[in-house]
Design a protein around this motif. Structure first.
Motif, PDB file in Angstrom:
ATOM      1  N   GLU A 172     137.924  88.480  76.357  1.00  0.00           N
ATOM      2  CA  GLU A 172     137.590  87.906  75.217  1.00  0.00           C
ATOM      3  C   GLU A 172     136.649  86.792  75.057  1.00  0.00           C
ATOM      4  O   GLU A 172     135.958  86.685  73.966  1.00  0.00           O
ATOM      5  N   LEU A 214     136.374  88.699  71.474  1.00  0.00           N
ATOM      6  CA  LEU A 214     136.754  87.474  70.557  1.00  0.00           C
ATOM      7  C   LEU A 214     135.517  86.713  70.549  1.00  0.00           C
ATOM      8  O   LEU A 214     134.842  86.021  69.355  1.00  0.00           O
ATOM      9  N   ALA A 215     134.736  86.202  71.710  1.00  0.00           N
ATOM     10  CA  ALA A 215     133.498  85.395  71.440  1.00  0.00           C
ATOM     11  C   ALA A 215     132.413  86.123  70.759  1.00  0.00           C
ATOM     12  O   ALA A 215     131.996  85.275  69.970  1.00  0.00           O
ATOM     13  N   GLN A 216     132.278  87.283  70.939  1.00  0.00           N
ATOM     14  CA  GLN A 216     131.406  87.989  70.046  1.00  0.00           C
ATOM     15  C   GLN A 216     131.745  87.907  68.459  1.00  0.00           C
ATOM     16  O   GLN A 216     130.534  87.757  67.556  1.00  0.00           O
ATOM     17  N   ARG A 217     132.895  88.092  68.207  1.00  0.00           N
ATOM     18  CA  ARG A 217     133.095  88.043  66.698  1.00  0.00           C
ATOM     19  C   ARG A 217     133.186  86.601  66.337  1.00  0.00           C
ATOM     20  O   ARG A 217     132.642  86.514  65.093  1.00  0.00           O
ATOM     21  N   ARG A 218     133.352  85.699  67.181  1.00  0.00           N
ATOM     22  CA  ARG A 218     133.116  84.277  66.489  1.00  0.00           C
ATOM     23  C   ARG A 218     131.751  83.981  66.419  1.00  0.00           C
ATOM     24  O   ARG A 218     131.157  83.193  65.674  1.00  0.00           O
ATOM     25  N   LEU A 219     130.819  84.569  67.239  1.00  0.00           N
ATOM     26  CA  LEU A 219     129.335  84.146  67.191  1.00  0.00           C
ATOM     27  C   LEU A 219     128.939  85.003  65.943  1.00  0.00           C
ATOM     28  O   LEU A 219     127.874  84.417  65.257  1.00  0.00           O
ATOM     29  N   LEU A 259     130.663  85.531  63.242  1.00  0.00           N
ATOM     30  CA  LEU A 259     131.117  84.651  62.076  1.00  0.00           C
ATOM     31  C   LEU A 259     130.371  83.444  62.022  1.00  0.00           C
ATOM     32  O   LEU A 259     129.903  83.173  60.978  1.00  0.00           O
ATOM     33  N   ALA A 260     129.869  82.780  63.004  1.00  0.00           N
ATOM     34  CA  ALA A 260     128.860  81.705  62.961  1.00  0.00           C
ATOM     35  C   ALA A 260     127.737  82.147  62.469  1.00  0.00           C
ATOM     36  O   ALA A 260     127.004  81.166  61.594  1.00  0.00           O
ATOM     37  N   THR A 308     128.218  82.381  58.694  1.00  0.00           N
ATOM     38  CA  THR A 308     128.246  81.293  58.045  1.00  0.00           C
ATOM     39  C   THR A 308     126.929  80.444  58.152  1.00  0.00           C
ATOM     40  O   THR A 308     126.480  79.810  56.974  1.00  0.00           O
ATOM     41  N   PHE A 332     129.642  78.266  71.991  1.00  0.00           N
ATOM     42  CA  PHE A 332     130.180  79.556  72.431  1.00  0.00           C
ATOM     43  C   PHE A 332     129.302  79.779  73.499  1.00  0.00           C
ATOM     44  O   PHE A 332     129.744  80.445  74.175  1.00  0.00           O
TER      45      PHE A 332
END
Length: 653
Positions: free
Chosen positions: A460, A530-535, A537-538, A541, A582
């Motif tokens: 993740e 998870l890391a890609q989903r956060r990326l 999302l960033a 944003t 990230f």
């Protein structure tokens, strides 16, 4: 005198015998039945009178030669039988003073032996009297060596045609031949009663002869032999006697009595000594009467030891019922000899393995491989032995011991799978080991669950997952926006386009649409962690922040060159945060936009061109970095993947 000797002395008194009556004759045989009436009527026997010559110049059917041997009551001389021109052995009474009883015993021996026509029983050629009335008989001359001498000097086996066999096998073959002769005598109702190595002759070509039937008894009714059940005295050779013989209990005599004597011969073959040892004849007979269970050395094969113990059982009913059964048991042992050898060799390897594993220090990897090979050889030997002889107790117990030992070692190594496989091979359950393996398996499951959870977290957090797709996404973004920038810059320079806040806001809208489309493509083409989903999302944003930035600067009346400079600085800050939070490779974009910000401060009028160059350099650099991550050889892993899914060291066994 010990208790056993005192009890036996009291028993002798009940038989009316004294210690003097137990004195052995020259051949070692005890005959303590005084007053026994002759069973052969000498006067009634129609024996021919034969003249015996003392030398070749005298007249006579037989010409006497050298003395061959001397027994308790008789003597044997070499003689030439003139009519048939052959050499024979002639047995006479040792002395004419021995009386009618001795003469009757000699005649009885001749009559019994003469009717037992068997290859291992010496044939009688002639039964007659001398001119003065002394009985004698002529028999085949047996040339060879007494078995007693061969047992003491195994090298003499070569002189009796048995040099190719190992001593144990050669002597068992002799015993088998004796079993045949004794079984034949039993079939004719005759009990030998004096089986011993001194009474066995071995010929140069493998012949086996059973001699001296002087104290034989009849198992049935016989006019020449006393009946076994009527015997009241003690007769036989003390070192080999059956307990019923030492007790003088003729009512207990049977074929099992000779079975005991054959068992005594087997005992001597296995140990080098007869079963009843003592300082005197009295002590030997006392030990025969007591008949303690025989003690055999550990080197004796278990199967053969069991045969010997059964043949030497004190209770006749516990012995082999017939000589043929004893013979079959000995023959089985010889058939199983190959299996026994394999089991013995495997047992030696097992002893070495046990000694190695008993050391306090754990074995090294090299030692572990050597021990595994030793266990394999050991188990293979036991299994081969069981294949040859399924009933081999030594192979069965040895195989179980070896498997249990290696299963215990596998548990000590923490190898639950190997231990479980080994325990499954055991026929009987091992609760203690089963519990230990179950505990080890539970620990392995817990470890596997923790590892799976760790691998999941590592996956993740892996920013390199789907690196090729991200590289293509970024490269497309860089080309599209830098190309757009170059076109806009050319149009502005040519005076065909004015580019300000409104155009920048529209551009952000187009950027948002492109981001949405490319993000959906990326989401469909790969499973995002998870890391890609956060990326992503960033990224969303940041896009929203761009709407806000251009809206605010437009509304606040900030000049476009200043707003563009602040925009590049905003992107620099955002990618610096992305690199820190990230993916460190985002520093490429941050550095490019940082330099672009400085360039705009120096050349405010070149804003669109600087933006295009900055976008191209920053995002192409990022795409190349991600592309290299996606082009690792098959089977390689990122640092995070390697730490998460590295295989555990293999365990031997």
């Amino acid at each position: 005198m010990d208790d056993a000797a005192r009890r036996f002395t009291a028993h002798l008194q009940t038989l009316g015998l004294t210690l003097e009556a137990l004195r052995p004759e020259d051949d070692g045989t005890v005959r303590s039945a005084p007053g026994r009436v002759p069973t052969v009527n000498l006067a009634a026997l129609p024996l021919p009178k034969v003249t015996i010559a003392a030398s070749h110049g005298a007249e006579g059917e037989l010409v006497l030669g050298e003395l061959l041997g001397m027994g308790g009551m008789g003597k044997v001389l070499l003689a030439e039988q003139r009519a048939l021109e052959r050499t024979v052995a002639v047995k006479f009474l040792k002395s004419a003073d021995l009386g009618e009883r001795a003469a009757a015993d000699l005649l009885r021996e001749a009559l019994v032996t003469g009717r037992l026509e068997h290859p291992s029983i010496v044939p009688i050629y002639l039964l007659a009297r001398t001119p003065d009335g002394a009985p004698f008989f002529a028999m085949k001359r047996v040339e060879g060596v007494a078995w007693s001498r061969v047992l003491k000097e195994p090298a003499r086996l070569a002189t009796v045609g048995r040099s190719a066999e190992e001593p144990l096998v050669a002597n068992l073959e002799v015993l088998l031949a004796l079993c045949d002769a004794v079984a034949f005598a039993h079939s004719r109702g005759v009990l030998h009663r004096d089986l011993k190595p001194d009474n066995v002759m071995l010929g140069a070509y493998g012949e086996v002869y059973l001699l001296d039937w002087g104290i034989a008894l009849s198992l049935d009714e016989d006019r020449h032999l006393p009946r076994a059940r009527d015997e009241k005295g003690i007769a036989g050779t003390p070192a080999y006697m059956a307990p019923e013989m030492a007790a003088g209990d003729g009512a207990a005599f049977s074929v099992r009595t000779d079975v005991y004597l054959l068992g005594a011969l087997l005992f001597e073959v296995l140990t080098g000594e007869p079963p009843h040892q003592g300082a005197t004849v009295f002590h030997q007979i006392a030990r025969a009467w007591e008949a303690a269970p025989p003690v055999l050395p550990p080197s004796v094969p278990a199967e053969l030891a069991a045969v010997c113990r059964k043949a030497l059982a004190k209770d006749p009913s516990a012995r082999f019922a017939r000589v043929e059964e004893l013979r079959a048991a000995l023959q089985d042992f010889l058939h199983h000899r190959g299996a026994i050898r394999l089991a013995e060799e495997a047992s030696q390897r097992l002893a070495r393995l046990e000694a190695e594993l008993a050391r306090p220090l754990p074995p090294s990897p090299d030692d572990e491989a050597r021990l595994a090979a030793l266990f394999s050889e050991c188990r293979f030997g036991f299994e081969q032995a069981r294949r040859i002889w399924p009933g081999s107790l030594e192979a069965q117990t040895g195989s179980r011991r070896a498997t249990r030992l290696w299963a215990t070692h596998a548990i000590a190594r923490g190898d639950a799978r190997a231990a479980r496989a080994l325990l499954a091979e055991l026929e009987a359950k091992e609760p203690e080991l089963e519990d230990a393996v179950a505990a080890l398996e539970a620990a392995d499951r817990e470890k596997a669950e923790r590892l799976a959870a760790l691998e999941h977290r590592e996956r993740e957090a892996d920013v390199d997952l789907a690196a090729k797709q991200k590289a293509r996404f970024t490269l497309g973004f860089a080309v599209a926006w830098s190309l757009t920038g170059f076109i806009v810059d050319a149009l502005v320079r040519g005076g065909r386009l004015a580019f300000g806040h409104r155009e920048a806001f529209v551009t952000v809208c187009v950027l948002a649409a492109m981001n949405a489309g490319l993000t959906e493509w990326l989401r469909r083409s790969t499973r995002l962690n998870l890391a890609q989903r956060r990326l992503l999302l960033a990224n969303y944003t940041a896009t929203v922040s761009y709407f806000g930035f251009w809206g605010i600067t437009w509304h606040a009346g900030v000049s476009f060159p200043v707003a563009l400079t602040l925009y590049l600085f905003l992107v620099t800050v955002q990618w610096s945060l992305a690199a820190a939070l990230f993916d460190r490779r985002g520093v490429v974009v941050a550095a490019a936009f940082g330099l672009g910000t400085l360039a705009l401060l120096a050349f405010p009028s070149e804003g669109i061109l600087v933006f295009a160059v900055t976008t191209l350099v920053g995002f192409v650099g990022l795409a190349r970095s991600w592309q290299r991550s996606g082009m690792r050889p098959i089977g390689s892993a990122s640092p995070s993947e390697a730490s998460a899914v590295a295989p555990r060291p293999s365990r031997p066994g």
